[in-house]
Write a protein that holds these residues in place. Structure first.
Motif, PDB file in Angstrom:
ATOM      1  N   LYS A   1       0.839  -1.195   0.000  1.00 23.26           N
ATOM      2  CA  LYS A   1       0.000   0.000   0.000  1.00 23.26           C
ATOM      3  C   LYS A   1       0.875   1.247   0.000  1.00 23.26           C
ATOM      4  O   LYS A   1       1.808   1.365   0.797  1.00 23.26           O
ATOM      5  CB  LYS A   1      -0.915   0.012   1.225  1.00 23.26           C
ATOM      6  CG  LYS A   1      -1.951  -1.083   1.193  1.00 23.26           C
ATOM      7  CD  LYS A   1      -2.814  -1.052   2.427  1.00 23.26           C
ATOM      8  CE  LYS A   1      -3.803  -2.214   2.377  1.00 23.26           C
ATOM      9  NZ  LYS A   1      -4.633  -2.270   3.593  1.00 23.26           N
TER      10      LYS A   1
ATOM     11  N   SER B   1       0.436   5.318   0.492  1.00 26.19           N
ATOM     12  CA  SER B   1      -0.598   6.171   1.076  1.00 26.19           C
ATOM     13  C   SER B   1      -0.215   7.645   1.031  1.00 26.19           C
ATOM     14  O   SER B   1       0.952   8.015   0.958  1.00 26.19           O
ATOM     15  CB  SER B   1      -0.893   5.745   2.516  1.00 26.19           C
ATOM     16  OG  SER B   1       0.250   5.928   3.318  1.00 26.19           O
ATOM     17  N   ASN B   2      -1.288   8.451   1.068  1.00 30.46           N
ATOM     18  CA  ASN B   2      -1.207   9.907   1.168  1.00 30.46           C
ATOM     19  C   ASN B   2      -2.260  10.274   2.202  1.00 30.46           C
ATOM     20  O   ASN B   2      -3.401  10.541   1.856  1.00 30.46           O
ATOM     21  CB  ASN B   2      -1.494  10.541  -0.197  1.00 30.46           C
ATOM     22  CG  ASN B   2      -1.525  12.050  -0.129  1.00 30.46           C
ATOM     23  OD1 ASN B   2      -1.130  12.647   0.851  1.00 30.46           O
ATOM     24  ND2 ASN B   2      -2.005  12.666  -1.199  1.00 30.46           N
ATOM     25  N   GLY B   3      -1.873  10.178   3.469  1.00 28.25           N
ATOM     26  CA  GLY B   3      -2.864  10.342   4.528  1.00 28.25           C
ATOM     27  C   GLY B   3      -3.702   9.092   4.629  1.00 28.25           C
ATOM     28  O   GLY B   3      -3.185   7.995   4.784  1.00 28.25           O
ATOM     29  N   SER B   4      -5.013   9.245   4.467  1.00 25.43           N
ATOM     30  CA  SER B   4      -5.896   8.082   4.589  1.00 25.43           C
ATOM     31  C   SER B   4      -6.212   7.436   3.239  1.00 25.43           C
ATOM     32  O   SER B   4      -6.860   6.401   3.186  1.00 25.43           O
ATOM     33  CB  SER B   4      -7.201   8.498   5.279  1.00 25.43           C
ATOM     34  OG  SER B   4      -7.860   9.473   4.491  1.00 25.43           O
ATOM     35  N   THR B   5      -5.790   8.037   2.137  1.00 23.13           N
ATOM     36  CA  THR B   5      -6.042   7.494   0.809  1.00 23.13           C
ATOM     37  C   THR B   5      -4.902   6.554   0.417  1.00 23.13           C
ATOM     38  O   THR B   5      -3.730   6.862   0.642  1.00 23.13           O
ATOM     39  CB  THR B   5      -6.157   8.637  -0.224  1.00 23.13           C
ATOM     40  OG1 THR B   5      -7.100   9.595   0.253  1.00 23.13           O
ATOM     41  CG2 THR B   5      -6.618   8.102  -1.567  1.00 23.13           C
ATOM     42  N   GLU B   6      -5.262   5.400  -0.171  1.00 21.32           N
ATOM     43  CA  GLU B   6      -4.250   4.389  -0.504  1.00 21.32           C
ATOM     44  C   GLU B   6      -4.310   3.985  -1.971  1.00 21.32           C
ATOM     45  O   GLU B   6      -5.373   4.012  -2.594  1.00 21.32           O
ATOM     46  CB  GLU B   6      -4.435   3.143   0.358  1.00 21.32           C
ATOM     47  CG  GLU B   6      -4.196   3.395   1.824  1.00 21.32           C
ATOM     48  CD  GLU B   6      -4.408   2.164   2.678  1.00 21.32           C
ATOM     49  OE1 GLU B   6      -5.103   1.210   2.243  1.00 21.32           O
ATOM     50  OE2 GLU B   6      -3.885   2.146   3.796  1.00 21.32           O
TER      51      GLU B   6
ATOM     52  N   ASP C   1      -7.119  11.543  -4.265  1.00 16.31           N
ATOM     53  CA  ASP C   1      -6.679  12.873  -3.856  1.00 16.31           C
ATOM     54  C   ASP C   1      -5.318  13.172  -4.464  1.00 16.31           C
ATOM     55  O   ASP C   1      -4.435  12.297  -4.469  1.00 16.31           O
ATOM     56  CB  ASP C   1      -6.560  12.956  -2.321  1.00 16.31           C
ATOM     57  CG  ASP C   1      -7.901  12.839  -1.617  1.00 16.31           C
ATOM     58  OD1 ASP C   1      -8.924  13.194  -2.239  1.00 16.31           O
ATOM     59  OD2 ASP C   1      -7.916  12.394  -0.459  1.00 16.31           O
TER      60      ASP C   1
ATOM     61  N   TYR D   1       2.143   9.860  -2.991  1.00 17.31           N
ATOM     62  CA  TYR D   1       1.809   8.610  -2.316  1.00 17.31           C
ATOM     63  C   TYR D   1       3.106   7.817  -2.158  1.00 17.31           C
ATOM     64  O   TYR D   1       3.877   7.700  -3.102  1.00 17.31           O
ATOM     65  CB  TYR D   1       0.801   7.795  -3.130  1.00 17.31           C
ATOM     66  CG  TYR D   1      -0.586   8.382  -3.137  1.00 17.31           C
ATOM     67  CD1 TYR D   1      -1.609   7.794  -2.404  1.00 17.31           C
ATOM     68  CD2 TYR D   1      -0.881   9.525  -3.875  1.00 17.31           C
ATOM     69  CE1 TYR D   1      -2.883   8.331  -2.400  1.00 17.31           C
ATOM     70  CE2 TYR D   1      -2.147  10.073  -3.876  1.00 17.31           C
ATOM     71  CZ  TYR D   1      -3.152   9.472  -3.138  1.00 17.31           C
ATOM     72  OH  TYR D   1      -4.419  10.008  -3.135  1.00 17.31           O
TER      73      TYR D   1
ATOM     74  N   SER E   1       4.785   3.167   3.479  1.00 19.30           N
ATOM     75  CA  SER E   1       5.081   3.561   4.863  1.00 19.30           C
ATOM     76  C   SER E   1       6.341   2.882   5.393  1.00 19.30           C
ATOM     77  O   SER E   1       6.978   3.388   6.307  1.00 19.30           O
ATOM     78  CB  SER E   1       3.895   3.254   5.777  1.00 19.30           C
ATOM     79  OG  SER E   1       3.620   1.870   5.745  1.00 19.30           O
TER      80      SER E   1
END
Length: 168
Positions: free
Chosen positions: A109, A111-116, A151, A155, A158
């Motif tokens: 995954k 991610s960019n905050g809560s968007t994956e 968004d 991305y 992590s």
């Protein structure tokens, strides 16, 4: 004749007892030991994976090939590609030794905050897995699975994505 037989039997017993007394009950052999210490296999990242700019308004897929080229499917639109790069990993070790490469089989995954976004289908450019010199570059590509309406932003994974090399 009886005496001859007894004499013969006595001589035979003497011979057998003499033979047994000089017979060898053990043996010894010697050997030497040696070892060749090979250069340890190592793996170092020389360039990270970067899909560059993508318009994902309508979703789709983007595949980053090991030659740094990209292809888009299903609505994804490729933008600036000058920074698109497959991951480059430098494997070092003993010249002439064969090795294996393990790339991720599971989805990763980004991610960019809560968007994956899903990163999947990893591939390498390895034709031969034998070190023909002390170092070799392994290139790793993959595919992004893009959902419509993502968004805008950067991305990223992590945690680092692991690739493993080991001598066969």
């Amino acid at each position: 004749m009886k005496r001859s037989f007894v004499k013969y039997l006595f001589s035979l017993l003497m011979f057998v007892s003499t033979y047994e007394s000089v017979a060898q009950n053990s043996a010894t052999a010697t050997f030497t030991a040696s070892v060749t210490i090979v250069e340890p296999i190592t793996l170092q990242t020389t360039r990270n994976m970067n899909f560059a700019d993508v318009d994902a308004q309508y979703g789709g897929q983007v595949t980053l090939n090991t030659d740094d080229s990209r292809t888009a499917n299903g609505g994804a639109i490729l933008k600036n590609s000058t920074s698109a790069t497959a991951a480059n990993l430098k494997v070092s070790g003993q010249n002439g030794y064969a090795y294996s490469v393990q790339i991720p089989e599971q989805n990763i995954k980004l991610s960019n905050g809560s968007t994956e976004i899903i990163l999947k289908d990893f591939k390498t450019d390895i034709d031969t897995q034998t070190l023909d010199k002390d170092t070799q570059i392994i290139k790793v590509g993959a595919t992004l699975e893009l959902q419509p309406g993502l968004d805008p932003g950067i991305y990223s994974s992590s945690t680092p994505i692991a690739v493993v090399v080991s001598y066969n």
